[in-house]
Design a protein around this motif. Structure first.
Motif, PDB file in Angstrom:
ATOM      1  N   GLU A 128       0.835  -1.195   0.000  1.00 48.45           N
ATOM      2  CA  GLU A 128       0.000   0.000   0.000  1.00 48.45           C
ATOM      3  C   GLU A 128       0.870   1.245   0.000  1.00 48.45           C
ATOM      4  O   GLU A 128       1.992   1.234   0.477  1.00 48.45           O
ATOM      5  N   ASN A 143     -18.090   1.619   2.280  1.00 48.32           N
ATOM      6  CA  ASN A 143     -18.111   1.661   0.821  1.00 48.32           C
ATOM      7  C   ASN A 143     -18.097   3.090   0.291  1.00 48.32           C
ATOM      8  O   ASN A 143     -17.483   3.374  -0.734  1.00 48.32           O
ATOM      9  N   ILE A 146     -14.496   4.404   0.637  1.00 52.32           N
ATOM     10  CA  ILE A 146     -13.635   3.833  -0.402  1.00 52.32           C
ATOM     11  C   ILE A 146     -13.900   4.506  -1.737  1.00 52.32           C
ATOM     12  O   ILE A 146     -12.970   4.840  -2.480  1.00 52.32           O
ATOM     13  N   ALA A 147     -15.155   4.731  -2.065  1.00 56.57           N
ATOM     14  CA  ALA A 147     -15.490   5.378  -3.331  1.00 56.57           C
ATOM     15  C   ALA A 147     -14.960   6.805  -3.384  1.00 56.57           C
ATOM     16  O   ALA A 147     -14.454   7.251  -4.431  1.00 56.57           O
ATOM     17  N   VAL A 149     -12.321   8.029  -1.705  1.00 53.50           N
ATOM     18  CA  VAL A 149     -10.863   8.003  -1.809  1.00 53.50           C
ATOM     19  C   VAL A 149     -10.447   7.629  -3.229  1.00 53.50           C
ATOM     20  O   VAL A 149      -9.524   8.222  -3.800  1.00 53.50           O
ATOM     21  N   LYS A 150     -11.133   6.671  -3.837  1.00 50.52           N
ATOM     22  CA  LYS A 150     -10.806   6.297  -5.222  1.00 50.52           C
ATOM     23  C   LYS A 150     -11.088   7.432  -6.191  1.00 50.52           C
ATOM     24  O   LYS A 150     -10.431   7.547  -7.221  1.00 50.52           O
ATOM     25  N   LYS A 151     -12.061   8.260  -5.883  1.00 52.06           N
ATOM     26  CA  LYS A 151     -12.391   9.378  -6.762  1.00 52.06           C
ATOM     27  C   LYS A 151     -11.284  10.424  -6.787  1.00 52.06           C
ATOM     28  O   LYS A 151     -10.957  10.957  -7.841  1.00 52.06           O
ATOM     29  N   ALA A 153      -7.975  10.146  -5.135  1.00 50.65           N
ATOM     30  CA  ALA A 153      -6.582   9.697  -5.077  1.00 50.65           C
ATOM     31  C   ALA A 153      -6.076   9.416  -6.487  1.00 50.65           C
ATOM     32  O   ALA A 153      -6.855   9.195  -7.422  1.00 50.65           O
ATOM     33  N   ALA A 155      -4.525   7.403  -9.575  1.00 49.12           N
ATOM     34  CA  ALA A 155      -4.983   6.092 -10.043  1.00 49.12           C
ATOM     35  C   ALA A 155      -4.024   4.966  -9.675  1.00 49.12           C
ATOM     36  O   ALA A 155      -4.454   3.834  -9.460  1.00 49.12           O
ATOM     37  N   ASP A 156      -2.734   5.241  -9.596  1.00 46.84           N
ATOM     38  CA  ASP A 156      -1.782   4.165  -9.319  1.00 46.84           C
ATOM     39  C   ASP A 156      -1.527   3.949  -7.829  1.00 46.84           C
ATOM     40  O   ASP A 156      -0.748   3.083  -7.461  1.00 46.84           O
ATOM     41  N   LYS A 157      -2.191   4.692  -6.971  1.00 44.39           N
ATOM     42  CA  LYS A 157      -1.986   4.561  -5.531  1.00 44.39           C
ATOM     43  C   LYS A 157      -2.906   3.488  -4.952  1.00 44.39           C
ATOM     44  O   LYS A 157      -4.066   3.397  -5.290  1.00 44.39           O
ATOM     45  N   ILE A 158      -2.339   2.700  -4.069  1.00 38.74           N
ATOM     46  CA  ILE A 158      -3.079   1.631  -3.400  1.00 38.74           C
ATOM     47  C   ILE A 158      -3.213   2.026  -1.936  1.00 38.74           C
ATOM     48  O   ILE A 158      -2.241   2.447  -1.312  1.00 38.74           O
TER      49      ILE A 158
END
Length: 164
Positions: A128, A143, A146-147, A149-151, A153, A155-158
């Protein structure tokens, strides 16, 4: 650019003087009310879009948007960077990390299989880039967090979501 004006007042200005009774004014307000609702929706959309346009994938801005959305009063959501990641090569036979192989690009060296590349941090299989620390009372909104943070952050970050 100013976006704030009173639609009811403008409608009253265009109403002729001979028709400015209470009955005509109520009728005109009924005709203009859908336009007022659309105008309020537009101002809300403008405010949200303006707020989102300033957000980037930076840590402090991501932490700010998470706290603004889910924990506005106490602001307990934190993002910590995670850097301690180790890389090991494992042989299939002895299941021990090898000491004689390094990560480099060389066209003349041929590594014979079976070798396995293990990327891990703190004994886990997940590599990570950062962790999102949230309080336990936000577990039901997992959920949605998570959505969000994905929006925002990169794209290549885990990331790993952790509740404490």
């Amino acid at each position: 650019m100013k976006f704030f004006f009173d639609i009811n007042k403008i409608a009253l200005w265009f109403l002729p003087n001979t028709m400015q009774g209470e009955k005509h004014w109520a009728w005109l307000k009924a005709l203009v009310s859908p336009l007022v609702w659309l105008w309020v929706d537009f101002l809300d959309f403008r405010q949200k879009t303006k707020y989102e346009s300033y957000l980037t994938g930076q840590v402090f801005q991501l932490q700010r948007v998470l706290n603004d959305t889910f924990d506005n009063t106490l602001r307990r959501i934190q993002i910590i960077d995670f850097e301690n990641q180790e890389i090991f090569f494992f042989r299939d036979l002895d299941n021990q990390p090898t000491q004689d192989h390094f990560m480099q690009y060389d066209t003349e060296v041929q590594i014979t299989p079976p070798f396995y590349l293990y990327l891990g941090s703190e004994g886990t299989d997940i590599v990570e880039d950062f962790r999102v620390l949230c309080p336990n009372n936000l577990l039901s909104k997992q959920n949605q967090i998570i959505a969000l943070v994905k929006k925002y952050a990169l794209a290549d970050k885990i990331f790993v979501l952790q509740f404490n």
